[in-house]
Design a protein around this motif. Structure first.
Motif, short mmCIF file in Angstrom:
data_model
loop_
_atom_site.label_atom_id
_atom_site.label_comp_id
_atom_site.label_asym_id
_atom_site.label_seq_id
_atom_site.Cartn_x
_atom_site.Cartn_y
_atom_site.Cartn_z
N THR A 247 28.10 40.07 39.04
CA THR A 247 29.28 40.86 38.70
C THR A 247 28.90 42.33 38.65
O THR A 247 27.74 42.72 38.84
N GLY A 407 39.46 29.95 31.48
CA GLY A 407 39.18 30.11 32.90
C GLY A 407 40.25 30.94 33.56
O GLY A 407 39.97 31.82 34.38
N ASP A 408 41.49 30.70 33.18
CA ASP A 408 42.61 31.42 33.77
C ASP A 408 42.52 32.92 33.50
O ASP A 408 42.87 33.73 34.34
N VAL A 410 39.69 34.62 32.75
CA VAL A 410 38.51 35.14 33.44
C VAL A 410 38.83 35.36 34.92
O VAL A 410 38.39 36.34 35.52
N SER A 411 39.63 34.48 35.48
CA SER A 411 39.89 34.57 36.93
C SER A 411 40.81 35.74 37.28
O SER A 411 41.07 36.00 38.44
N LYS A 412 41.32 36.46 36.29
CA LYS A 412 42.14 37.64 36.58
C LYS A 412 41.28 38.87 36.91
O LYS A 412 41.80 39.94 37.22
N GLN A 414 37.18 40.10 38.61
CA GLN A 414 36.14 39.55 39.47
C GLN A 414 34.91 39.30 38.62
O GLN A 414 34.13 40.21 38.37
N ASN A 415 34.83 38.08 38.12
CA ASN A 415 33.75 37.69 37.21
C ASN A 415 33.54 38.70 36.08
O ASN A 415 32.48 39.28 35.94
#
Ligand code: ADP
Ligand code: MG
Length: 695
Positions: A247, A407-408, A410-412, A414-415
């Motif tokens: 990241t 997870g949702d 975090v996925s917003k 880029q890592n």
């Protein structure tokens, strides 16, 4: 067929003496193959050293007794019927008592039976055990005469009604072991030597037919080690993968953190400085941070989150902070905003229930990067929430969220770097398994200005004195919270209890003061209004159901009164107590006990005498098991056959360092000497990977 070659994979019906009917019962108990049967471990072993004489019984001790039934029968008491059996072992007597499941016990216990009994001793007209675990002994399971170690298997109704007793299981296992081709080990000789492990085959033999207690102990160690090792192997594999996710490194500090730091009204504790440095060091790396920040209630996690956010903003990325409830999100927002304003960092809040115009302007601000810090609830993970450059995600009280939602979020980005916070001190054996793929920081120190909360258990007869004391505190300008528990469904609901208490307290006991009410079924606006009035000291006494539990911060509240305190778990009581004592005023936690049970007494005693959240968590774990800290779904997912997360601390640490070292040396388990370990893992433990914390 069995005589030809018995393998671990041979179906159980081919074992001598089993046959189709019994193999059906066995299969219902999860035993399909030879391997399953060998791994059907005794739930206890009987040997001379583990048996207590009746003459040595003590109250509250957990014992195993071997004796004969002298007499037994039904008795009628005021509240119904019970079944009792009187046991004699040659040194004294013991009464066994059943209030439930009488039909079955009555059928199975007869005068003259030899029993092995296990349970906790209490005293009621003599020593007795209520609802003991018991096994009928036959001649070849007489530990006293044979001097050997006798395995007692978990026998459920299905097995018993198929005519399977301890004796038959022992016979089948003996038959298997006489014929078994071989049990290969998955470890190398070196590995076994390094970790003091006996052979797998030897262990699987001794767990069923140990020569003596020393041999049995080695077998137990080896088999427990195996379970911990493979679980930790899953953890290590997962961590290895996560630790490599690249990241954007946030290697600048920027001006904002310093601006805020210089304005703090207090000095950070040494522990706070240490964890902040740990977090900052992680964020500087070009791999994703995955860190869990643990700290008892009031240890000061929020300011750490704020400073970490300010550092992130100094690197020109955005920060999202997610809280499990709206009340908490609002509260965080208030504090974040206060500090963010010092450094003029644009900060906003996003919750479910806002006007669409307002919502749109926030979404725009996130998308075009005008908003740097966003605090919110689940609303943050909605599809249309987009960020220009999300670099740090912070989740508060992270165990209250499902894996998916994190997870949702975090996925917003880029890592983005990920920081979870929790005020529930999780015992180490649990955190390194459930959160084993995360790095853990602990704030193990309270700010110095805190005066410890005094905790007192009171009986209802003393309540009028307590109420007078509350009046005095209120007259001094302080506030009080009264909490009601969830009650059993047959009784009135927690809501009804709280509503009733509100009426009683506001009309009769505190007519001159303002008494507010908050509960889970109120509309959000109503709740906010009540919390707002309470936080402005327009409400003196707040009656609440357990909604108050999560991190509410009203420093002016100095009394936490918990009704029916015996019904709460320790962790929960500790959380409630953490709602007071958050300022320089002396605070009190008053636990009203209305029912007296051994466990309840024990819990309240611990609360009166212990303030350390980790100690309380450990006690709670011992009393109630891991389900206390995690949802029901998670608590059962390990399916350990012999290992125990609560009592195996030392074995667990040994197994963990072994598995982590192995994965470090051979991340994909490709080396020849590790192939068998890999196969065993894939066959029996692969499923774990999706259950360890990060989705
Ligand atoms: P928690 O860890 O439970 O989230 P908070 O972050 O809410 O605790 O902190 C509790 C209170 O302690 C807050 O009012 C905060 O401003 C204050 N605080 C935090 N760190 C310190 C410190 N080092 N010294 C004094 N007070 C502090
Ligand atoms: Mg907090």
């Amino acid at each position: 067929m069995a005589s030809a070659a018995t393998q671990l994979t041979t179906p159980i019906q081919f074992i001598k003496g089993v046959g189709p009917a019994r193999s059906k019962a066995l299969s219902q108990a999860g035993i399909e193959t030879v391997e399953d049967l060998l791994y059907y471990f005794p739930r206890r072993h009987l040997d001379r050293t583990s048996i207590t004489d009746c003459k040595d019984l003590k109250r509250e001790s957990v014992v195993t007794i071997v004796g004969s039934v002298k007499s037994c029968g039904m008795r009628t008491i005021r509240r119904g019927k019970l079944f009792q059996a009187l046991i004699e072992d040659g040194t004294g007597f013991l009464t066994l008592t059943w209030f439930n499941g009488i039909g079955y016990v009555k059928k199975s216990i007869k005068v003259g039976d030899r029993l092995a009994i296990h349970g906790k001793v209490n005293f009621y007209q003599g020593f007795q055990i209520v609802h003991p675990e018991y096994d009928k002994l036959d001649i070849d399971s007489e530990p006293l005469s044979t001097g050997s170690v006798i395995p007692l298997y978990p026998l459920n109704q299905t097995l018993r009604s198929a005519g399977l007793a301890h004796r038959s299981l022992r016979k089948f296992i003996r038959n298997i072991q006489n014929k078994l081709v071989d049990i290969l080990d998955f470890y190398t000789e070196d590995f076994k030597q390094n970790h003091y492990l006996i052979d797998r085959k030897d262990a699987l033999n001794a767990i069923h037919f140990a020569k003596d207690v020393a041999h049995l102990k080695k077998a137990v160690y080896r088999l427990k080690f195996d379970e911990h090792f493979f679980l930790q192997l899953g953890v290590a594999i997962k961590k290895e993968t996560l630790d490599k996710i690249g990241t954007n490194p946030l290697n600048k500090t920027g001006p904002y953190a310093k601006l805020i730091y210089d304005q703090l009204a207090f000095e950070l504790t040494i522990a706070q400085k240490r964890v902040l440095k740990g977090i900052h060091d992680d964020m500087k790396k070009p791999v994703m941070m995955n860190r869990l920040l643990q700290g008892d209630v009031g240890s000061g996690k929020t300011i750490i989150a704020i400073l970490a956010s300010a550092i992130a903003v100094g690197n020109k990325v955005q920060v999202a902070i997610m809280a499990p409830t709206e009340i908490l999100a609002q509260q965080h927002y208030k504090v974040f905003k206060k500090y963010a304003d010092i450094a003029q960092i644009p900060t906003a809040i996003l919750v479910g229930n806002i006007k669409s115009k307002e919502r749109k302007s926030i979404l725009d601000g996130l998308k075009n990067g005008k908003i740097s810090i966003i605090v919110g609830t689940h609303a943050l993970i909605q599809k249309d929430v987009e960020f220009e450059k999300l670099g740090l995600v912070i989740v508060d009280e992270q165990h209250r969220f499902g894996v998916l939602q994190r997870g949702d979020l975090v996925s917003k980005g880029q890592n983005p770097h990920f920081l979870a916070m929790t005020a529930t001190p999780i015992p180490r054996t649990l955190s390194i398994t459930y959160y084993g793929d995360m790095d853990i920081s602990i704030i193990d120190e309270m700010p110095k200005n805190r005066i410890p909360v005094t905790t007192t258990v009171v009986q209802p007869t003393r309540l009028s004195k307590v109420y007078n004391f509350i009046k005095e505190e209120i007259n001094r300008g302080q506030q009080c919270i009264v909490v009601y528990p969830l009650v059993e469904e047959t009784e009135k609901s927690d809501l009804a209890a709280a509503v009733e208490a509100h009426q009683e307290l506001s009309e009769k006991i505190f007519p001159k003061h303002k008494v507010g009410l908050i509960h889970g079924r109120m509309k959000k606006e109503e709740k906010d209004k009540v919390m707002e009035s309470f936080s402005n000291n327009n409400i003196n006494i707040l009656i609440s159901t357990t909604v108050i539990e999560v991190g509410i911060d009203i420093p002016n509240a100095t009394i936490m009164l918990v009704e029916h305190a015996e019904r709460f778990g320790l962790t929960q009581l500790h959380q409630l107590r953490g709602r007071v004592g958050r300022s320089t005023h002396k605070s009190y936690c008053i636990l009203v006990q209305r029912n007296f049970t051994d466990l309840g007494n024990q819990r309240l005693y611990i609360m009166e005498n212990t303030y350390d959240g980790f100690k309380i968590a450990d006690e709670d774990l011992k009393m109630r098991g891991p389900g206390v800290f995690f949802g029901i779904k998670q608590s059962g997912f390990f399916n350990f056959k012999i290992a125990n997360l609560i009592s195996d601390g030392k074995i667990l640490r040994e197994a963990r360092s072994a598995s982590f070292a192995l994965i470090k040396d051979d991340p994909a388990l490709q080396k020849t000497e590790n192939v068998k370990i890999k196969q065993h893992f894939q066959k029996h433990y692969q499923y774990l990977l999706k259950n360890i914390s990060i989705g």
